[in-house]
Design a protein around this motif. Structure first.
Motif, PDB file in Angstrom:
ATOM      1  N   GLU A 267      73.352  46.873  15.948  1.00 18.83           N
ATOM      2  CA  GLU A 267      72.184  46.045  16.274  1.00 18.83           C
ATOM      3  C   GLU A 267      70.934  46.518  15.536  1.00 18.83           C
ATOM      4  N   ILE A 268      70.762  47.828  15.451  1.00 22.02           N
ATOM      5  CA  ILE A 268      69.608  48.355  14.711  1.00 22.02           C
ATOM      6  C   ILE A 268      69.783  48.094  13.221  1.00 22.02           C
ATOM      7  N   GLY A 269      71.007  48.223  12.742  1.00 23.37           N
ATOM      8  CA  GLY A 269      71.282  47.898  11.344  1.00 23.37           C
ATOM      9  C   GLY A 269      70.934  46.461  11.023  1.00 23.37           C
ATOM     10  N   PRO A 274      68.773  45.043   4.710  1.00 25.09           N
ATOM     11  CA  PRO A 274      68.399  43.724   4.167  1.00 25.09           C
ATOM     12  C   PRO A 274      69.547  43.021   3.456  1.00 25.09           C
ATOM     13  N   ASN A 275      69.322  41.728   3.206  1.00 26.38           N
ATOM     14  CA  ASN A 275      70.201  40.921   2.354  1.00 26.38           C
ATOM     15  C   ASN A 275      71.635  40.851   2.860  1.00 26.38           C
ATOM     16  N   LYS A 276      71.770  40.857   4.198  1.00 26.92           N
ATOM     17  CA  LYS A 276      73.101  40.757   4.819  1.00 26.92           C
ATOM     18  C   LYS A 276      74.059  41.813   4.267  1.00 26.92           C
ATOM     19  N   GLY A 277      73.507  43.002   4.071  1.00 24.28           N
ATOM     20  CA  GLY A 277      74.296  44.093   3.502  1.00 24.28           C
ATOM     21  C   GLY A 277      75.292  44.677   4.491  1.00 24.28           C
ATOM     22  N   VAL A 278      76.204  45.496   3.957  1.00 23.43           N
ATOM     23  CA  VAL A 278      77.231  46.144   4.781  1.00 23.43           C
ATOM     24  C   VAL A 278      76.599  47.295   5.566  1.00 23.43           C
ATOM     25  N   ILE A 279      76.902  47.368   6.842  1.00 17.60           N
ATOM     26  CA  ILE A 279      76.439  48.474   7.679  1.00 17.60           C
ATOM     27  C   ILE A 279      77.454  49.605   7.658  1.00 17.60           C
ATOM     28  N   LEU A 280      78.729  49.272   7.856  1.00 17.65           N
ATOM     29  CA  LEU A 280      79.808  50.261   7.742  1.00 17.65           C
ATOM     30  C   LEU A 280      81.134  49.549   7.650  1.00 17.65           C
ATOM     31  N   GLN A 281      82.158  50.325   7.305  1.00 17.73           N
ATOM     32  CA  GLN A 281      83.535  49.850   7.325  1.00 17.73           C
ATOM     33  C   GLN A 281      84.344  50.782   8.229  1.00 17.73           C
ATOM     34  N   VAL A 282      85.326  50.212   8.911  1.00 22.23           N
ATOM     35  CA  VAL A 282      86.251  51.017   9.719  1.00 22.23           C
ATOM     36  C   VAL A 282      87.641  50.829   9.144  1.00 22.23           C
ATOM     37  N   GLY A 297      67.738  39.104   6.538  1.00 24.99           N
ATOM     38  CA  GLY A 297      67.476  38.554   5.208  1.00 24.99           C
ATOM     39  C   GLY A 297      66.727  39.544   4.342  1.00 24.99           C
ATOM     40  N   GLU A 298      65.647  39.114   3.718  1.00 21.22           N
ATOM     41  CA  GLU A 298      64.913  39.967   2.784  1.00 21.22           C
ATOM     42  C   GLU A 298      64.137  41.058   3.520  1.00 21.22           C
ATOM     43  N   ALA A 299      63.933  42.168   2.800  1.00 25.89           N
ATOM     44  CA  ALA A 299      63.174  43.286   3.355  1.00 25.89           C
ATOM     45  C   ALA A 299      61.688  42.967   3.359  1.00 25.89           C
ATOM     46  N   LYS A 300      60.983  43.416   4.418  1.00 28.79           N
ATOM     47  CA  LYS A 300      59.539  43.195   4.517  1.00 28.79           C
ATOM     48  C   LYS A 300      58.755  44.378   3.960  1.00 28.79           C
ATOM     49  N   TYR A 301      59.359  45.565   4.011  1.00 30.00           N
ATOM     50  CA  TYR A 301      58.658  46.792   3.630  1.00 30.00           C
ATOM     51  C   TYR A 301      59.706  47.873   3.358  1.00 30.00           C
ATOM     52  N   SER A 325      71.593  50.506   1.067  1.00 32.68           N
ATOM     53  CA  SER A 325      70.717  49.362   0.767  1.00 32.68           C
ATOM     54  C   SER A 325      69.609  49.731  -0.208  1.00 32.68           C
ATOM     55  N   GLY A 326      69.633  50.975  -0.693  1.00 28.87           N
ATOM     56  CA  GLY A 326      68.638  51.395  -1.670  1.00 28.87           C
ATOM     57  C   GLY A 326      67.465  52.161  -1.090  1.00 28.87           C
ATOM     58  N   TYR A 327      67.466  52.379   0.229  1.00 27.07           N
ATOM     59  CA  TYR A 327      66.401  53.164   0.842  1.00 27.07           C
ATOM     60  C   TYR A 327      66.689  54.655   0.687  1.00 27.07           C
TER      61      TYR A 327
END
Length: 485
Positions: A267-269, A274-282, A297-301, A325-327
């Motif tokens: 939920e936090i992910g 952003p951009n409907k990216g992958v959070i994890l795989q099991v 969707g898009e990142a705000k900051y 996600s590049g952070y």
């Protein structure tokens, strides 16, 4: 949020009862574990039935009968069955697999409430020793100076060697107000030290928010101490408040966070990746994978994540998702917990937990026993890792011990250089002690008694809690300041 598809939900067990563990509680596993009773013909011994279905189990049943009927030392049937299950689990050589009998299961479940009584530290078995993953924020364990990787050797004089994790935890926990004298072996010290922790109610406060400024810009900081049932809800509420203040970026702090519910992480992910990216795989034992994606969707900051060696399991999932996600991740390597457990209640209300899968980063990497490597690696000052000073032994001239070495580390952190840090209490160390005592209006003896040790501990905690001395936080602010330009 309910995670459907292959599982009802994937849960990370938390609090002091075990280390942070991704756990599958799947309906189909429940059927395998306890649903077979309906298929046993009426009046037929279910053990004989099991042996008939699998000939290899016949030896187990035969041994059970021999022990029950012929052994000189008699034991209750339940004890024999528990011992057999514990033996099977032990052969897995997996510190995250465990069996809890009825009493242990009841005690464990009571620790999953909004508050519980204990010292407030997440523990695991590491190299067959009970090892602290992380103390909880504001807990008695944290206040007593316990740190990640501390090994608990004894509790009130009783050795934990050879005990299961659940048995060891039952010795560590206890009623509010009682004392747990822990014999601790800390990495870097040559001798064990004694740490007394007064047990207390451990509330589960999981989200702390604040704003910080750097170069004329305002940044939000959200610290997550655990991922419990309401963490995602609280996180969303606090994030909304910060965004209304017009923040230019966000720092997510999961240092010292031992894990929690995967539902919360996902939920936090959804709020951050952003951009409907992958959070994890099991990835399951049959090789099949389940992918969890963000709905954002898009990142705000820009976002920066803070990690340390106390960041485990669910914390690593979030950090890896944001890093993918590049952070930027700032701090030190995380704990390295990448396996998935299934917790199954058995017919008699006991509980079996076994590893059945592993989780992977968005890129498909397995961080187990390696942790997440930060983009900006920075350690805290040495005195952040200082141990509590002894209160039963005075330290003075010509003593040579690990306690004196720890004292010299503390003096250096408090701005009173002792001249040496090798554990020998010479005239320069004495001068530094006298300077500290004079500054804080203590009797100027040059010896570290109980009162001096207590004041030193208080001053050390003040320094550690001062954001200006938090090198990792300062580095994160520098990174996010550049990212937001």
């Amino acid at each position: 949020m309910y995670i459907k598809r292959r599982t009802l939900f994937i849960m990370l067990l938390l609090l002091v009862a075990s280390t942070s563990i991704v756990t599958l509680a799947a309906a189909k596993f429940f059927g395998q574990a306890s649903g077979t009773q309906g298929s046993v013909p009426q009046g037929q011994d279910p053990q004989k039935q099991a042996a008939a279905q699998d000939p290899e189990l016949a030896k187990v049943y035969e041994a059970y009968q021999l022990i029950e009927n012929a052994a000189l030392e008699k034991q209750e049937k339940a004890e024999l069955i528990d011992g057999a299950i514990e033996g099977m689990v032990k052969t897995l050589d997996d510190p995250f697999s465990d069996y809890m009998n009825q009493k242990e299961t009841k005690d464990f479940n009571s620790s999953l409430q909004s508050t519980f009584e204990g010292i407030g530290a997440e523990v695991t078995l590491k190299n067959e020793r009970v090892t602290i993953v992380s103390p909880f924020k504001g807990s008695p364990a944290e206040k007593a100076g316990l740190r990640p990787e501390d090994q608990i050797l004894k509790v009130n004089g009783k050795s934990l060697q050879g005990l299961s994790l659940s048995d060891a935890v039952m010795h560590i926990r206890g009623p509010k107000g009682t004392k747990a004298e822990l014999e601790i072996m800390r990495p870097g010290l040559s001798d064990p030290m004694l740490v007394t922790v007064v047990r207390d109610d451990i509330p589960v406060e999981t989200v702390y928010s604040e704003t910080v400024e750097r170069n004329g810009k305002k940044y939000g900081k959200l610290e997550i101490t655990q991922f419990s049932q309401n963490t995602a809800k609280h996180f969303a509420a606090e994030l909304n408040k910060l965004e209304k203040q017009g923040i230019n970026g966000l720092i997510v702090d999961v240092r010292g966070n031992p894990g929690g519910l995967l539902d919360s992480v996902v939920e936090i992910g959804n709020l951050l990746v952003p951009n409907k990216g992958v959070i994890l795989q099991v990835q399951y034992s049959d090789g099949k994978k389940e992918v969890f994606r963000s709905e954002k969707g898009e990142a705000k900051y820009p976002v920066v994540v803070l990690t340390d060696k106390g960041s485990a399991s669910a914390s690593e999932i979030l950090a890896a998702a944001l890093q993918g996600s590049g952070y930027k991740v700032v701090g030190t390597n995380s704990f390295g917990k990448g396996t998935v457990q299934n917790t199954i209640p058995l017919e008699d209300d006991s509980q079996l937990k076994i590893t059945v899968a592993k989780w992977l980063t968005p890129e498909g990497n397995w961080i187990h026993k390696k942790g997440i490597e930060p983009d900006v690696k920075i350690d805290q000052p040495d005195y952040f890792n200082a141990a509590p000073l002894p209160t039963k032994v005075e330290l003075g001239r010509d003593m040579n011990s690990s306690d004196v070495k720890n004292l010299q580390l503390i003096l250096k952190g408090l701005g009173q250089p002792p001249g040496r840090t090798d554990g020998y209490f010479d005239s320069r160390t004495e001068t530094a002690v006298k300077a500290f005592q004079s500054l804080h209006k203590l009797p100027v003896t040059g010896r570290v008694d109980k009162k001096t040790a207590g004041v030193m501990q208080e001053e050390l905690i003040k320094r550690i809690q001062d954001p200006k001395n938090d090198l990792q936080l300062q580095a994160a602010l520098e990174v996010i300041s550049r990212e937001s330009n």
